[in-house]
Motif scaffolding. Structure first.
Motif, PDB file in Angstrom:
ATOM      1  N   ASN A  35       0.967  -1.126   0.023  1.00 24.79           N
ATOM      2  CA  ASN A  35       0.068  -0.027  -0.042  1.00 24.79           C
ATOM      3  C   ASN A  35       0.775   1.250  -0.093  1.00 24.79           C
ATOM      4  O   ASN A  35       0.487   2.368   0.460  1.00 24.79           O
ATOM      5  N   ASN A  36       2.140   1.245  -0.527  1.00 24.08           N
ATOM      6  CA  ASN A  36       2.761   2.294  -0.538  1.00 24.08           C
ATOM      7  C   ASN A  36       2.428   3.309  -1.786  1.00 24.08           C
ATOM      8  O   ASN A  36       1.995   2.899  -2.747  1.00 24.08           O
ATOM      9  N   LYS A  37       2.518   4.524  -1.688  1.00 26.68           N
ATOM     10  CA  LYS A  37       2.154   5.625  -2.657  1.00 26.68           C
ATOM     11  C   LYS A  37       3.525   6.342  -3.079  1.00 26.68           C
ATOM     12  O   LYS A  37       3.842   7.068  -2.117  1.00 26.68           O
ATOM     13  N   CYS A  38       3.743   6.293  -4.188  1.00 26.75           N
ATOM     14  CA  CYS A  38       5.080   6.966  -4.503  1.00 26.75           C
ATOM     15  C   CYS A  38       4.632   8.186  -5.423  1.00 26.75           C
ATOM     16  O   CYS A  38       3.641   8.140  -6.348  1.00 26.75           O
ATOM     17  N   ALA A  39       5.518   9.082  -5.397  1.00 24.98           N
ATOM     18  CA  ALA A  39       5.450  10.352  -6.116  1.00 24.98           C
ATOM     19  C   ALA A  39       7.063  10.731  -6.725  1.00 24.98           C
ATOM     20  O   ALA A  39       7.797  10.175  -6.466  1.00 24.98           O
ATOM     21  N   PHE A  40       6.909  11.743  -7.602  1.00 26.20           N
ATOM     22  CA  PHE A  40       8.017  11.906  -8.146  1.00 26.20           C
ATOM     23  C   PHE A  40       8.804  13.334  -8.041  1.00 26.20           C
ATOM     24  O   PHE A  40       7.911  14.400  -8.182  1.00 26.20           O
ATOM     25  N   ILE A  41      10.075  13.605  -7.691  1.00 31.24           N
ATOM     26  CA  ILE A  41      10.799  14.839  -7.758  1.00 31.24           C
ATOM     27  C   ILE A  41      10.747  15.225  -9.256  1.00 31.24           C
ATOM     28  O   ILE A  41      11.130  14.405 -10.125  1.00 31.24           O
ATOM     29  N   PRO A  42      10.328  16.454  -9.588  1.00 34.34           N
ATOM     30  CA  PRO A  42      10.277  17.054 -10.974  1.00 34.34           C
ATOM     31  C   PRO A  42      11.558  16.860 -11.501  1.00 34.34           C
ATOM     32  O   PRO A  42      12.842  17.033 -10.934  1.00 34.34           O
ATOM     33  N   TYR A  43      11.722  16.624 -12.881  1.00 34.01           N
ATOM     34  CA  TYR A  43      13.162  16.509 -13.432  1.00 34.01           C
ATOM     35  C   TYR A  43      13.867  17.769 -13.630  1.00 34.01           C
ATOM     36  O   TYR A  43      15.057  17.910 -13.627  1.00 34.01           O
ATOM     37  N   SER A  44      13.160  18.885 -13.311  1.00 40.90           N
ATOM     38  CA  SER A  44      13.632  20.201 -13.482  1.00 40.90           C
ATOM     39  C   SER A  44      14.327  20.398 -12.213  1.00 40.90           C
ATOM     40  O   SER A  44      15.366  21.487 -12.160  1.00 40.90           O
ATOM     41  N   ILE A  45      14.181  19.634 -11.277  1.00 37.48           N
ATOM     42  CA  ILE A  45      14.810  19.850  -9.977  1.00 37.48           C
ATOM     43  C   ILE A  45      16.130  18.947  -9.877  1.00 37.48           C
ATOM     44  O   ILE A  45      17.092  19.309  -9.554  1.00 37.48           O
ATOM     45  N   VAL A  46      16.017  17.724 -10.291  1.00 32.28           N
ATOM     46  CA  VAL A  46      16.863  16.613 -10.312  1.00 32.28           C
ATOM     47  C   VAL A  46      17.054  16.060 -11.471  1.00 32.28           C
ATOM     48  O   VAL A  46      16.073  15.362 -12.056  1.00 32.28           O
ATOM     49  N   GLY A  47      18.247  16.274 -12.352  1.00 30.52           N
ATOM     50  CA  GLY A  47      18.422  15.687 -13.635  1.00 30.52           C
ATOM     51  C   GLY A  47      19.659  14.672 -13.499  1.00 30.52           C
ATOM     52  O   GLY A  47      20.167  14.423 -12.497  1.00 30.52           O
ATOM     53  N   ASN A  48      19.574  13.875 -14.667  1.00 33.52           N
ATOM     54  CA  ASN A  48      20.851  12.838 -14.528  1.00 33.52           C
ATOM     55  C   ASN A  48      21.357  12.802 -15.969  1.00 33.52           C
ATOM     56  O   ASN A  48      21.329  13.531 -16.688  1.00 33.52           O
ATOM     57  N   TRP A  49      21.949  11.588 -16.139  1.00 35.66           N
ATOM     58  CA  TRP A  49      23.046  11.488 -17.317  1.00 35.66           C
ATOM     59  C   TRP A  49      22.250  11.781 -18.817  1.00 35.66           C
ATOM     60  O   TRP A  49      22.585  12.012 -19.813  1.00 35.66           O
ATOM     61  N   ARG A  50      20.821  11.446 -18.483  1.00 35.07           N
ATOM     62  CA  ARG A  50      19.944  11.568 -19.902  1.00 35.07           C
ATOM     63  C   ARG A  50      20.040  13.002 -20.366  1.00 35.07           C
ATOM     64  O   ARG A  50      19.721  13.369 -21.491  1.00 35.07           O
ATOM     65  N   TRP A  51      20.081  14.004 -19.423  1.00 30.95           N
ATOM     66  CA  TRP A  51      20.059  15.385 -19.618  1.00 30.95           C
ATOM     67  C   TRP A  51      21.187  15.704 -20.697  1.00 30.95           C
ATOM     68  O   TRP A  51      20.941  16.585 -21.564  1.00 30.95           O
TER      69      TRP A  51
END
Length: 271
Positions: free
Chosen positions: A94-110
């Motif tokens: 019953n965990n509910k996951c959400a996401f940090i916007p990519y505009s805040i944390v980017g990675n190698w794909r950027w």
């Protein structure tokens, strides 16, 4: 249990202070308890976990989530972000996951994107060594401390001027001009991901299947589909003591991936 915490990575240029710009309550909403970074800002990547940065709201549900993550990591060949993604989309315990916007944390794909904007936190997780990543940051100018070794101890002298305004340490044009340094493995990942994006664009309902397949936990019902997914799982999710078998079947998995998707897609279209 009962304590909230962040997981962060050192291979990141913090242009802004994460703890000042990330409103965890707002991002999690009323019933969310796990907050993850995104792999990208479009298509399937929006709901795929990168796994470098995440916030955990302490409690029994979160503990159950990471107990299962630990169990699977201990027994199977799979990456933690793929397993977490499958646990999130199936709402394990019953965990509910959400996401940090990519505009805040980017990675190698950027680094291989159009670079229309620069994330507040930019990871240099290109698969290289730790020293290589820090050398890259230093070369760009994102160096905020001089670390020296004296005998068996280390001493760090901070560069105060850069630390006061970290977003100005490296000009935006310099970051955007930085070359594409992604590895061959990451290029291969991108290639296969584009195939999945094509399926997702043509058949949007396959999003669930594609997300869960990444960890080898796709629920199937028909006999033919079940046999195909068993083969796929053996390649993607083989037990650690059978590494030779894992390597061989991983290749088979890629070959029959298209076949493995046909039956679920057809079933979704019929329904």
């Amino acid at each position: 249990m009962g304590h909230d915490f962040w997981i962060v990575q050192p291979d990141t240029y913090w242009r802004k202070n994460l703890f000042e710009i990330a409103n965890t309550r707002q991002m999690l909403g009323l019933d969310g308890n796990l907050l993850f970074d995104q792999e990208g800002d479009k298509g399937l990547l929006i709901e795929m976990i990168a796994g470098g940065y995440f916030f955990v709201k302490g409690g029994p549900k979160s503990e159950c989530f990471f107990d299962e993550l630990s169990r699977q990591l201990e027994n199977y060949y799979a990456t933690d972000n793929n397993i977490m993604g499958a646990l999130c989309i199936t709402q394990y315990c019953n965990n509910k996951c959400a996401f940090i916007p990519y505009s805040i944390v980017g990675n190698w794909r950027w680094h291989s994107s159009g670079k229309t904007y620069i994330p507040a936190l930019l990871q240099f997780d290109n698969g290289g060594s730790s020293s290589g990543k820090f050398e890259c940051l230093k070369r760009l100018g994102a160096e905020f401390a001089n670390i020296t070794k004296i005998s068996k101890h280390y001493r760090a002298n901070c560069f105060i001027r850069r630390a006061i305004a970290p977003e100005k340490a490296v000009p935006e044009w310099r970051l955007k001009a930085e070359g594409d340094n992604i590895t061959k493995t990451q290029r291969l990942i991108t290639f296969f991901h584009e195939i999945c994006e094509w399926f997702y664009e043509k058949f949007p309902k396959t999003g669930y299947i594609l997300h869960v397949w990444r960890s080898g936990t796709v629920p199937v019902t028909s006999r033919v589909t079940k046999r195909i997914w068993m083969i796929l799982q053996s390649g993607r999710f083989c037990r650690k003591e059978n590494k030779t078998t894992h390597d061989a079947l991983a290749f088979i998995s890629l070959v029959i991936l298209g076949v493995g998707l046909v039956t679920p897609i057809y079933a979704l279209r019929v329904n």
